[in-house]
Scaffold this motif. Structure first.
Motif, PDB file in Angstrom:
ATOM      1  N   LEU A  53       0.855  -1.145   0.032  1.00  5.62           N
ATOM      2  CA  LEU A  53      -0.109  -0.146   0.095  1.00  5.62           C
ATOM      3  C   LEU A  53       0.998   1.327  -0.033  1.00  5.62           C
ATOM      4  CD1 LEU A  53      -2.929  -0.966   2.720  1.00  5.62           C
ATOM      5  CD2 LEU A  53      -3.129  -0.639   0.158  1.00  5.62           C
ATOM      6  N   ASP A  54       1.980   1.270   0.768  1.00  4.69           N
ATOM      7  CA  ASP A  54       3.082   2.398   0.827  1.00  4.69           C
ATOM      8  C   ASP A  54       3.164   2.510  -0.893  1.00  4.69           C
ATOM      9  OD1 ASP A  54       2.605   2.776   3.363  1.00  4.69           O
ATOM     10  OD2 ASP A  54       4.332   1.731   4.177  1.00  4.69           O
ATOM     11  N   THR A  55       3.912   1.434  -1.471  1.00  9.81           N
ATOM     12  CA  THR A  55       4.586   1.753  -2.541  1.00  9.81           C
ATOM     13  C   THR A  55       3.205   2.198  -3.630  1.00  9.81           C
ATOM     14  OG1 THR A  55       5.673  -0.305  -2.437  1.00  9.81           O
ATOM     15  CG2 THR A  55       5.326   0.311  -4.651  1.00  9.81           C
ATOM     16  N   LEU A  56       1.937   1.632  -3.455  1.00  8.30           N
ATOM     17  CA  LEU A  56       1.133   2.226  -4.397  1.00  8.30           C
ATOM     18  C   LEU A  56       0.589   3.708  -4.226  1.00  8.30           C
ATOM     19  CD1 LEU A  56      -0.895   1.648  -6.497  1.00  8.30           C
ATOM     20  CD2 LEU A  56      -2.685   0.488  -4.773  1.00  8.30           C
ATOM     21  N   ARG A  57       0.442   3.902  -2.844  1.00 12.92           N
ATOM     22  CA  ARG A  57       0.367   5.181  -2.545  1.00 12.92           C
ATOM     23  C   ARG A  57       1.351   6.293  -3.259  1.00 12.92           C
ATOM     24  NH1 ARG A  57       0.026   3.803   2.923  1.00 12.92           N
ATOM     25  NH2 ARG A  57      -2.024   3.221   3.177  1.00 12.92           N
ATOM     26  N   ALA A  92      -1.822   6.552 -20.226  1.00 11.73           N
ATOM     27  CA  ALA A  92      -1.711   6.504 -18.811  1.00 11.73           C
ATOM     28  C   ALA A  92      -0.162   6.300 -18.292  1.00 11.73           C
ATOM     29  CB  ALA A  92      -2.501   5.362 -18.274  1.00 11.73           C
ATOM     30  N   ASP A  93       0.291   6.937 -17.201  1.00 13.56           N
ATOM     31  CA  ASP A  93       1.424   6.511 -16.891  1.00 13.56           C
ATOM     32  C   ASP A  93       1.563   5.702 -15.621  1.00 13.56           C
ATOM     33  OD1 ASP A  93       0.435   8.487 -15.011  1.00 13.56           O
ATOM     34  OD2 ASP A  93       2.047   9.829 -15.317  1.00 13.56           O
ATOM     35  N   LEU A  94       0.191   5.354 -15.230  1.00 10.87           N
ATOM     36  CA  LEU A  94       0.035   4.340 -13.994  1.00 10.87           C
ATOM     37  C   LEU A  94      -1.270   3.562 -14.543  1.00 10.87           C
ATOM     38  CD1 LEU A  94       0.599   2.899 -11.485  1.00 10.87           C
ATOM     39  CD2 LEU A  94      -0.391   4.913 -10.311  1.00 10.87           C
ATOM     40  N   LEU A  95      -1.194   2.237 -14.408  1.00 13.18           N
ATOM     41  CA  LEU A  95      -2.433   1.658 -14.920  1.00 13.18           C
ATOM     42  C   LEU A  95      -2.785   0.622 -13.908  1.00 13.18           C
ATOM     43  CD1 LEU A  95      -4.706   0.713 -16.857  1.00 13.18           C
ATOM     44  CD2 LEU A  95      -3.158  -0.907 -17.912  1.00 13.18           C
ATOM     45  N   ILE A  96      -3.962   0.715 -13.073  1.00 16.51           N
ATOM     46  CA  ILE A  96      -4.348  -0.053 -12.208  1.00 16.51           C
ATOM     47  C   ILE A  96      -5.473  -0.943 -12.604  1.00 16.51           C
ATOM     48  CG2 ILE A  96      -5.094  -0.405  -9.847  1.00 16.51           C
ATOM     49  CD1 ILE A  96      -4.134   2.590  -9.171  1.00 16.51           C
ATOM     50  N   VAL A  97      -5.091  -2.087 -12.702  1.00 18.49           N
ATOM     51  CA  VAL A  97      -5.991  -3.511 -12.969  1.00 18.49           C
ATOM     52  C   VAL A  97      -6.578  -3.932 -11.713  1.00 18.49           C
ATOM     53  CG1 VAL A  97      -6.304  -5.324 -14.572  1.00 18.49           C
ATOM     54  CG2 VAL A  97      -4.872  -3.354 -15.049  1.00 18.49           C
ATOM     55  N   GLY A  98      -8.099  -3.939 -11.818  1.00 18.66           N
ATOM     56  CA  GLY A  98      -8.515  -4.535 -10.283  1.00 18.66           C
ATOM     57  C   GLY A  98      -9.667  -5.351 -10.751  1.00 18.66           C
ATOM     58  N   ARG A 157       4.577   4.042 -17.111  1.00 21.13           N
ATOM     59  CA  ARG A 157       5.533   3.327 -16.271  1.00 21.13           C
ATOM     60  C   ARG A 157       5.282   2.313 -15.536  1.00 21.13           C
ATOM     61  NH1 ARG A 157       7.684   7.884 -12.422  1.00 21.13           N
ATOM     62  NH2 ARG A 157       9.631   6.843 -11.705  1.00 21.13           N
ATOM     63  N   ARG A 158       4.064   2.480 -14.911  1.00 18.22           N
ATOM     64  CA  ARG A 158       3.900   1.405 -14.007  1.00 18.22           C
ATOM     65  C   ARG A 158       2.690   0.484 -14.175  1.00 18.22           C
ATOM     66  NH1 ARG A 158       6.357   5.500  -9.754  1.00 18.22           N
ATOM     67  NH2 ARG A 158       8.401   4.517  -9.519  1.00 18.22           N
ATOM     68  N   LEU A 159       2.584  -0.704 -14.067  1.00 14.29           N
ATOM     69  CA  LEU A 159       1.343  -1.604 -14.057  1.00 14.29           C
ATOM     70  C   LEU A 159       1.170  -2.147 -12.673  1.00 14.29           C
ATOM     71  CD1 LEU A 159      -1.101  -3.033 -15.666  1.00 14.29           C
ATOM     72  CD2 LEU A 159       0.603  -4.676 -16.239  1.00 14.29           C
ATOM     73  N   VAL A 160      -0.151  -1.952 -12.074  1.00 14.98           N
ATOM     74  CA  VAL A 160      -0.507  -2.364 -10.943  1.00 14.98           C
ATOM     75  C   VAL A 160      -1.697  -3.341 -10.887  1.00 14.98           C
ATOM     76  CG1 VAL A 160      -1.147  -1.931  -8.483  1.00 14.98           C
ATOM     77  CG2 VAL A 160       0.466  -0.361  -9.679  1.00 14.98           C
ATOM     78  N   LEU A 161      -1.608  -4.656 -10.374  1.00 15.03           N
ATOM     79  CA  LEU A 161      -2.694  -5.371 -10.447  1.00 15.03           C
ATOM     80  C   LEU A 161      -3.161  -5.904  -9.079  1.00 15.03           C
ATOM     81  CD1 LEU A 161      -1.643  -8.414 -12.813  1.00 15.03           C
ATOM     82  CD2 LEU A 161      -2.934  -6.241 -13.583  1.00 15.03           C
ATOM     83  N   ILE A 162      -4.489  -5.649  -9.004  1.00 18.46           N
ATOM     84  CA  ILE A 162      -5.123  -5.918  -7.713  1.00 18.46           C
ATOM     85  C   ILE A 162      -6.330  -7.032  -7.911  1.00 18.46           C
ATOM     86  CG2 ILE A 162      -6.300  -5.195  -5.637  1.00 18.46           C
ATOM     87  CD1 ILE A 162      -5.169  -2.390  -6.556  1.00 18.46           C
ATOM     88  N   ASN A 163      -6.180  -8.286  -7.372  1.00 22.46           N
ATOM     89  CA  ASN A 163      -6.997  -9.234  -7.817  1.00 22.46           C
ATOM     90  C   ASN A 163      -6.685 -10.422  -6.613  1.00 22.46           C
ATOM     91  OD1 ASN A 163      -9.240 -10.093  -9.307  1.00 22.46           O
ATOM     92  ND2 ASN A 163      -7.883 -11.859  -9.937  1.00 22.46           N
ATOM     93  N   ASP A 211       0.390 -11.235 -14.109  1.00 27.60           N
ATOM     94  CA  ASP A 211       1.014 -11.147 -13.014  1.00 27.60           C
ATOM     95  C   ASP A 211       2.377 -10.938 -13.108  1.00 27.60           C
ATOM     96  OD1 ASP A 211      -1.326 -11.512 -11.622  1.00 27.60           O
ATOM     97  OD2 ASP A 211      -0.783 -12.751  -9.946  1.00 27.60           O
ATOM     98  N   SER A 212       3.153 -11.772 -13.821  1.00 28.38           N
ATOM     99  CA  SER A 212       4.366 -11.572 -13.896  1.00 28.38           C
ATOM    100  C   SER A 212       4.870 -10.370 -14.633  1.00 28.38           C
ATOM    101  CB  SER A 212       5.171 -12.872 -14.781  1.00 28.38           C
ATOM    102  OG  SER A 212       4.279 -12.835 -16.094  1.00 28.38           O
ATOM    103  N   GLU A 213       3.900  -9.724 -15.459  1.00 30.75           N
ATOM    104  CA  GLU A 213       4.335  -8.492 -16.042  1.00 30.75           C
ATOM    105  C   GLU A 213       4.038  -7.518 -15.429  1.00 30.75           C
ATOM    106  OE1 GLU A 213       2.305  -8.673 -19.719  1.00 30.75           O
ATOM    107  OE2 GLU A 213       2.172 -10.762 -19.918  1.00 30.75           O
ATOM    108  N   ALA A 214       3.461  -7.571 -14.126  1.00 29.04           N
ATOM    109  CA  ALA A 214       3.156  -6.266 -13.540  1.00 29.04           C
ATOM    110  C   ALA A 214       4.314  -5.475 -12.558  1.00 29.04           C
ATOM    111  CB  ALA A 214       1.927  -6.448 -12.590  1.00 29.04           C
ATOM    112  N   ASP A 215       4.279  -4.503 -12.303  1.00 28.57           N
ATOM    113  CA  ASP A 215       5.199  -3.863 -11.243  1.00 28.57           C
ATOM    114  C   ASP A 215       4.756  -4.149  -9.834  1.00 28.57           C
ATOM    115  OD1 ASP A 215       7.107  -2.716 -13.432  1.00 28.57           O
ATOM    116  OD2 ASP A 215       5.180  -1.680 -13.986  1.00 28.57           O
ATOM    117  N   LEU A 216       3.554  -4.176  -9.532  1.00 27.43           N
ATOM    118  CA  LEU A 216       3.245  -4.564  -8.271  1.00 27.43           C
ATOM    119  C   LEU A 216       1.805  -5.422  -8.244  1.00 27.43           C
ATOM    120  CD1 LEU A 216       3.122  -3.831  -5.140  1.00 27.43           C
ATOM    121  CD2 LEU A 216       1.835  -1.814  -5.710  1.00 27.43           C
TER     122      LEU A 216
END
Ligand code: ZN
Length: 244
Positions: free
Chosen positions: A11-15, A188-194, A213-219, A226-231
């Motif tokens: 969460l700290d990283t995502l923030r 987008a520079d940050l893509l959050i997929v959830g 720059r950054r791809l975030v997966l929340i699931n 998953d392996s392609e995401a930064d977080l």
């Protein structure tokens, strides 16, 4: 589910990443809605529903709608009544990020209008919305609750059948919605997929357009990407976004 300590770190990283980003885009699937109590009507549960002789993906198809609008309408009133559902912490956080000028678009596979209910303005609904109905023959629009208020086959004055403005199986996605979604993801520079397992078309395909720059997966569960995401955060989308 993530261990509490791991979750706090992530969460700290995502923030931090949201803080650094200029154009956040959120891409969401059924998991975003299930946390508002809306069942995933494509899920296997439906198969065991004894009230219907067909699986949901058969009923919610164009050919079925054309041949048996009565069962289609019954299924709609029974399973697609989302009017009392309320936005959850995920919807609310995304609306907040848009108001702050951080988030440029929500792209959703859901059809319940909960992002708009939470206050989001730029929402691209890949599969349409249950909040609009129209006559399949003359395309005249009807109010959101029209089908619910009628019985049997809901008919237009012209004799056509009234249907929800959702993308049925066997129907193509709206070109403009797809183009708008691609444009937003490209910028987008940050893509959050959830809340999506990313196995259903067009979800996986749309991610290819991301060059930020950054791809975030929340699931809750692992996804093929998953392996392609930064977080990667394996937890509830409402819990994660709500805690930001
Ligand atoms: Zn009509």
């Amino acid at each position: 589910m993530e261990k509490e300590q791991d979750l706090q770190q992530k969460l700290d990283t995502l923030r931090q990443w949201i803080g650094e980003a200029q154009r956040v885009v959120f891409f969401g699937g059924a998991g975003v809605s299930t946390e508002s109590g809306i069942p995933d009507f494509r899920s296997v549960d439906g198969l065991y529903n004894q009230k219907y002789d067909y699986p949901p993906e058969t009923i919610i198809s164009r050919s079925f709608f054309q041949h048996d609008p009565e069962t289609f309408s019954r299924f709609y009133r029974d399973k697609l009544n989302i009017f009392d559902a309320q936005p959850n912490a995920a919807h609310k956080k995304l609306a907040e990020l848009e108001r702050e000028g951080k988030l440029t678009a929500v792209i959703t596979q859901n059809i319940d209008g909960l992002h708009q209910k939470a206050g989001s303005k730029r929402v691209y609904e890949l599969h349409g919305t249950l909040l609009r109905n129209y006559c399949a023959r003359c395309r005249r629009p009807y109010p959101a609750d029209y089908i619910l208020r009628t019985q049997g086959v809901p008919r237009c004055e012209c004799g056509g059948v009234i249907r929800p403005d959702i993308v049925l199986y066997e129907e193509g996605l709206d070109d403009q919605v797809m183009l708008d979604s691609i444009k937003a993801i490209r910028a987008a520079d940050l893509l959050i997929v959830g809340g999506t397992s990313l196995v259903v078309y067009p979800a996986a395909g749309l991610l290819r357009y991301f060059r930020g720059r950054r791809l975030v997966l929340i699931n809750r569960d692992a996804t093929p990407v998953d392996s392609e995401a930064d977080l990667v955060i394996h937890d509830s989308i409402g819990k994660v976004l709500g805690a930001l």
